[in-house]
Design a protein around this motif. Structure first.
Motif, PDB file in Angstrom:
ATOM      1  N   UNK A  50     105.236  80.327  65.964  1.00 17.62           N
ATOM      2  CA  UNK A  50     104.785  81.551  66.616  1.00 17.62           C
ATOM      3  C   UNK A  50     103.455  81.310  67.298  1.00 17.62           C
ATOM      4  N   UNK A  51     103.353  81.869  68.478  1.00 21.45           N
ATOM      5  CA  UNK A  51     102.086  81.754  69.200  1.00 21.45           C
ATOM      6  C   UNK A  51     101.107  82.798  68.669  1.00 21.45           C
ATOM      7  N   UNK A  52      99.854  82.424  68.540  1.00 22.73           N
ATOM      8  CA  UNK A  52      98.883  83.426  68.061  1.00 22.73           C
ATOM      9  C   UNK A  52      98.702  84.525  69.111  1.00 22.73           C
ATOM     10  N   UNK A  53      98.621  85.747  68.627  1.00 24.63           N
ATOM     11  CA  UNK A  53      98.411  86.878  69.527  1.00 24.63           C
ATOM     12  C   UNK A  53      96.929  87.099  69.704  1.00 24.63           C
ATOM     13  N   UNK A  54      96.567  87.544  70.916  1.00 21.04           N
ATOM     14  CA  UNK A  54      95.136  87.840  71.119  1.00 21.04           C
ATOM     15  C   UNK A  54      94.733  89.068  70.302  1.00 21.04           C
TER      16      UNK A  54
END
Length: 63
Positions: A57-61
């Motif tokens: 999963x890509x980190x969310x801002x």
């Protein structure tokens, strides 16, 4: 050192038991599928399992 070797041997034995159990389950499942006259192609199964490779999963801002 001897206790570490003993622990490794115990873990190896436990892993071998789990693998043997899995082999028995696979064999039992294969027999059930054969009895139900269901044919499976390993290549098709492998393709379905790997059609969408796992991605982290890509980190969310932050909001």
């Amino acid at each position: 050192m001897a206790s570490v070797l003993g622990m490794l041997e115990e873990r190896e034995t436990a892993a071998r038991v789990r693998v043997e159990g899995l082999r028995e389950e696979v064999a039992r499942l294969a027999e059930l599928l054969e009895a139900a006259e269901i044919e499976l192609d390993r290549r098709v199964i492998a393709r379905k399992n790997w059609s969408r490779p796992w991605q982290p999963r890509r980190p969310r801002p932050p909001p």
